[in-house]
Design a protein around this motif. Sequence first.
Motif, PDB file in Angstrom:
ATOM      1  N   ASP A   1       2.516   2.863   0.946  1.00 48.34           N
ATOM      2  CA  ASP A   1       2.803   2.063  -0.069  1.00 48.34           C
ATOM      3  C   ASP A   1       2.318   0.564   0.224  1.00 48.34           C
ATOM      4  O   ASP A   1       2.902  -0.020   1.357  1.00 48.34           O
ATOM      5  CB  ASP A   1       3.986   1.801  -0.914  1.00 48.34           C
ATOM      6  CG  ASP A   1       4.315   3.080  -1.697  1.00 48.34           C
ATOM      7  OD1 ASP A   1       3.313   4.037  -1.870  1.00 48.34           O
ATOM      8  OD2 ASP A   1       5.431   2.956  -2.423  1.00 48.34           O
ATOM      9  N   VAL A   2       1.135  -0.094   0.015  1.00 49.30           N
ATOM     10  CA  VAL A   2       0.452  -1.374   0.089  1.00 49.30           C
ATOM     11  C   VAL A   2       0.584  -2.272  -0.918  1.00 49.30           C
ATOM     12  O   VAL A   2      -0.012  -2.038  -1.965  1.00 49.30           O
ATOM     13  CB  VAL A   2      -0.873  -1.316   0.963  1.00 49.30           C
ATOM     14  CG1 VAL A   2      -1.344  -2.646   1.473  1.00 49.30           C
ATOM     15  CG2 VAL A   2      -0.914  -0.115   1.986  1.00 49.30           C
ATOM     16  N   PRO A   3       1.625  -3.349  -1.189  1.00 52.23           N
ATOM     17  CA  PRO A   3       1.638  -4.076  -2.305  1.00 52.23           C
ATOM     18  C   PRO A   3       0.329  -4.731  -2.412  1.00 52.23           C
ATOM     19  O   PRO A   3      -0.326  -5.376  -1.298  1.00 52.23           O
ATOM     20  CB  PRO A   3       2.922  -5.053  -1.696  1.00 52.23           C
ATOM     21  CG  PRO A   3       3.771  -4.625  -0.931  1.00 52.23           C
ATOM     22  CD  PRO A   3       2.615  -3.592  -0.122  1.00 52.23           C
ATOM     23  N   ALA A   4      -0.114  -5.105  -3.632  1.00 45.89           N
ATOM     24  CA  ALA A   4      -1.234  -5.832  -4.088  1.00 45.89           C
ATOM     25  C   ALA A   4      -0.932  -7.300  -3.930  1.00 45.89           C
ATOM     26  O   ALA A   4      -1.745  -8.093  -3.814  1.00 45.89           O
ATOM     27  CB  ALA A   4      -1.731  -5.330  -5.353  1.00 45.89           C
ATOM     28  N   GLY A   5       0.516  -7.526  -4.014  1.00 45.77           N
ATOM     29  CA  GLY A   5       0.825  -8.851  -3.998  1.00 45.77           C
ATOM     30  C   GLY A   5      -0.173  -9.876  -4.896  1.00 45.77           C
ATOM     31  O   GLY A   5      -0.230  -9.689  -5.906  1.00 45.77           O
TER      32      GLY A   5
ATOM     33  N   GLU B   1       6.192   1.096   3.934  1.00 44.89           N
ATOM     34  CA  GLU B   1       6.775   2.140   3.557  1.00 44.89           C
ATOM     35  C   GLU B   1       5.976   3.334   3.499  1.00 44.89           C
ATOM     36  O   GLU B   1       5.178   3.088   2.633  1.00 44.89           O
ATOM     37  CB  GLU B   1       7.649   1.875   2.603  1.00 44.89           C
ATOM     38  CG  GLU B   1       8.897   0.624   2.981  1.00 44.89           C
ATOM     39  CD  GLU B   1       9.985   1.236   3.338  1.00 44.89           C
ATOM     40  OE1 GLU B   1      10.072   2.319   3.752  1.00 44.89           O
ATOM     41  OE2 GLU B   1      10.624   0.520   4.380  1.00 44.89           O
ATOM     42  N   ARG B   2       6.434   4.503   3.772  1.00 50.84           N
ATOM     43  CA  ARG B   2       5.758   5.619   3.495  1.00 50.84           C
ATOM     44  C   ARG B   2       5.925   5.878   1.878  1.00 50.84           C
ATOM     45  O   ARG B   2       7.129   5.643   1.430  1.00 50.84           O
ATOM     46  CB  ARG B   2       6.284   6.934   4.219  1.00 50.84           C
ATOM     47  CG  ARG B   2       6.062   6.849   5.788  1.00 50.84           C
ATOM     48  CD  ARG B   2       6.736   8.227   6.465  1.00 50.84           C
ATOM     49  NE  ARG B   2       6.344   7.934   7.818  1.00 50.84           N
ATOM     50  CZ  ARG B   2       5.396   8.577   8.597  1.00 50.84           C
ATOM     51  NH1 ARG B   2       4.451   9.099   7.858  1.00 50.84           N
ATOM     52  NH2 ARG B   2       5.431   8.416   9.771  1.00 50.84           N
ATOM     53  N   SER B   3       4.880   6.575   1.183  1.00 49.07           N
ATOM     54  CA  SER B   3       4.953   6.734  -0.199  1.00 49.07           C
ATOM     55  C   SER B   3       5.929   7.854  -0.480  1.00 49.07           C
ATOM     56  O   SER B   3       6.489   8.115  -1.310  1.00 49.07           O
ATOM     57  CB  SER B   3       3.683   7.108  -0.673  1.00 49.07           C
ATOM     58  OG  SER B   3       2.790   5.840  -0.233  1.00 49.07           O
ATOM     59  N   PHE B   4       5.748   9.132   0.535  1.00 50.88           N
ATOM     60  CA  PHE B   4       6.394  10.285   0.334  1.00 50.88           C
ATOM     61  C   PHE B   4       7.034  10.815   1.749  1.00 50.88           C
ATOM     62  O   PHE B   4       6.261  10.832   2.601  1.00 50.88           O
ATOM     63  CB  PHE B   4       5.337  11.453  -0.262  1.00 50.88           C
ATOM     64  CG  PHE B   4       6.231  12.527  -0.913  1.00 50.88           C
ATOM     65  CD1 PHE B   4       6.589  12.627  -2.173  1.00 50.88           C
ATOM     66  CD2 PHE B   4       6.269  13.636  -0.155  1.00 50.88           C
ATOM     67  CE1 PHE B   4       6.968  13.573  -2.950  1.00 50.88           C
ATOM     68  CE2 PHE B   4       6.722  14.838  -0.941  1.00 50.88           C
ATOM     69  CZ  PHE B   4       7.432  14.833  -1.929  1.00 50.88           C
ATOM     70  N   GLU B   5       8.182  11.420   1.456  1.00 48.51           N
ATOM     71  CA  GLU B   5       8.789  11.839   2.970  1.00 48.51           C
ATOM     72  C   GLU B   5       7.691  12.915   3.618  1.00 48.51           C
ATOM     73  O   GLU B   5       7.290  13.805   2.911  1.00 48.51           O
ATOM     74  CB  GLU B   5      10.237  12.642   2.688  1.00 48.51           C
ATOM     75  CG  GLU B   5      10.903  11.658   2.119  1.00 48.51           C
ATOM     76  CD  GLU B   5      11.388  10.535   2.746  1.00 48.51           C
ATOM     77  OE1 GLU B   5      11.198  10.498   4.035  1.00 48.51           O
ATOM     78  OE2 GLU B   5      12.385   9.488   2.246  1.00 48.51           O
ATOM     79  N   GLY B   6       7.482  12.728   4.956  1.00 50.25           N
ATOM     80  CA  GLY B   6       6.634  13.586   5.605  1.00 50.25           C
ATOM     81  C   GLY B   6       5.231  13.635   5.493  1.00 50.25           C
ATOM     82  O   GLY B   6       4.654  14.285   6.178  1.00 50.25           O
TER      83      GLY B   6
ATOM     84  N   LEU C   1      -2.167   4.137   0.605  1.00 53.38           N
ATOM     85  CA  LEU C   1      -3.396   4.470   1.650  1.00 53.38           C
ATOM     86  C   LEU C   1      -2.763   5.495   2.540  1.00 53.38           C
ATOM     87  O   LEU C   1      -1.751   5.209   3.035  1.00 53.38           O
ATOM     88  CB  LEU C   1      -3.663   3.191   2.054  1.00 53.38           C
ATOM     89  CG  LEU C   1      -4.447   2.016   1.296  1.00 53.38           C
ATOM     90  CD1 LEU C   1      -4.634   0.683   2.121  1.00 53.38           C
ATOM     91  CD2 LEU C   1      -5.683   2.397   0.500  1.00 53.38           C
ATOM     92  N   TRP C   2      -3.836   6.408   2.915  1.00 51.31           N
ATOM     93  CA  TRP C   2      -3.557   7.269   3.989  1.00 51.31           C
ATOM     94  C   TRP C   2      -3.654   6.314   5.338  1.00 51.31           C
ATOM     95  O   TRP C   2      -4.418   5.417   5.388  1.00 51.31           O
ATOM     96  CB  TRP C   2      -4.530   8.378   4.017  1.00 51.31           C
ATOM     97  CG  TRP C   2      -4.406   9.362   3.004  1.00 51.31           C
ATOM     98  CD1 TRP C   2      -5.154   9.582   1.957  1.00 51.31           C
ATOM     99  CD2 TRP C   2      -3.397  10.311   3.069  1.00 51.31           C
ATOM    100  NE1 TRP C   2      -4.500  10.408   1.079  1.00 51.31           N
ATOM    101  CE2 TRP C   2      -3.616  11.294   1.715  1.00 51.31           C
ATOM    102  CE3 TRP C   2      -2.368  10.743   3.576  1.00 51.31           C
ATOM    103  CZ2 TRP C   2      -3.029  12.213   1.370  1.00 51.31           C
ATOM    104  CZ3 TRP C   2      -1.583  11.930   3.429  1.00 51.31           C
ATOM    105  CH2 TRP C   2      -1.877  12.342   2.214  1.00 51.31           C
TER     106      TRP C   2
END
Length: 306
Positions: free
Chosen positions: A204-208, A194-199, A178-179
């Motif tokens: 990243d949002v876990p679906a759990g 955590e960021r998905s990609f540097e910069g 998600l942005w």
Amino acid sequence: MLPAAGGAVTSDYALYGFTLRSELTLPAAVAGAEGADLVEVRFGAVAARAGERIWTEAERTALVFEAPDVARFRIADGREILIDPAPGASERNLRVYLLGSAMGALLHQRGMLPLHANAVELEGKAVAFAGRSGAGKSTLAAWFADRGHRILCDDVCAIAPGADGGALVLPGVPRLRLWEDALVRSGRNAERFERSFEGHDKYDVPAGAAAAAAPLPLAACYLLAEAGAAEPPAIRRLAGAEAVEALVANSYRGRFVEAMGLAASHLALCVATAARAPVHRAERRWGPASFDEEAERLRDHALANI
């Protein structure tokens, strides 16, 4: 980034119906073996080709692509992914390309249909939402997850023929990307993820517990589009060639298909999938103000037609 000789450590992950044995750790993936069908991810040298970013080898059974400043990836026979990291590349960025472009190539090699889509569970079936980057696929998936619907995959949706003649959606990585603005609107705190990609302000949002662990039959696919300024929102079922063309256009990393000599088999997969499950074009009003209303309309339409 390359492990020392003899020092490589692997972990097994259950992904898209196979066991992914990887030297690159994948915190968001489901740990454990799916079965005897093994795909290996290793670090190793992949030779460059001057002036080329994508090419094939071994009579087109292997595809190589270069992600600048990240790595070269070699995907072979639907069984192996070799990663040659660029100096200083982070594991975070390597994971983005491994689980994205490299996985898309691997799924094509394995005879599946990967769509640029996510899929959610409704009434025990999978409903896929496809569209271009920025169409709101992940934000929509988060909306469904927040209302108790399980998530099968995000970004890369793998569809395979089912034993009963239908189509199956195979569970992917149980997380959403998600942005930051969408993250905040959903009531989440970006500092917790955590960021998905540097910069990049994508997280990243876990679906759990909202992640589905087993394949589900594909009930429908919706192509997300923006309604014109003078047009009311509408959901229209596509028929025949129009439905097939929508699946072709929304195939994940479709540019790899022709390079690997898979154009005919890929088209056949799109034709078969369109025959097995309805494909709809969902034209929506864009923007946060109308998002909930448009999401409810999509959900209600899907529930009434699956």
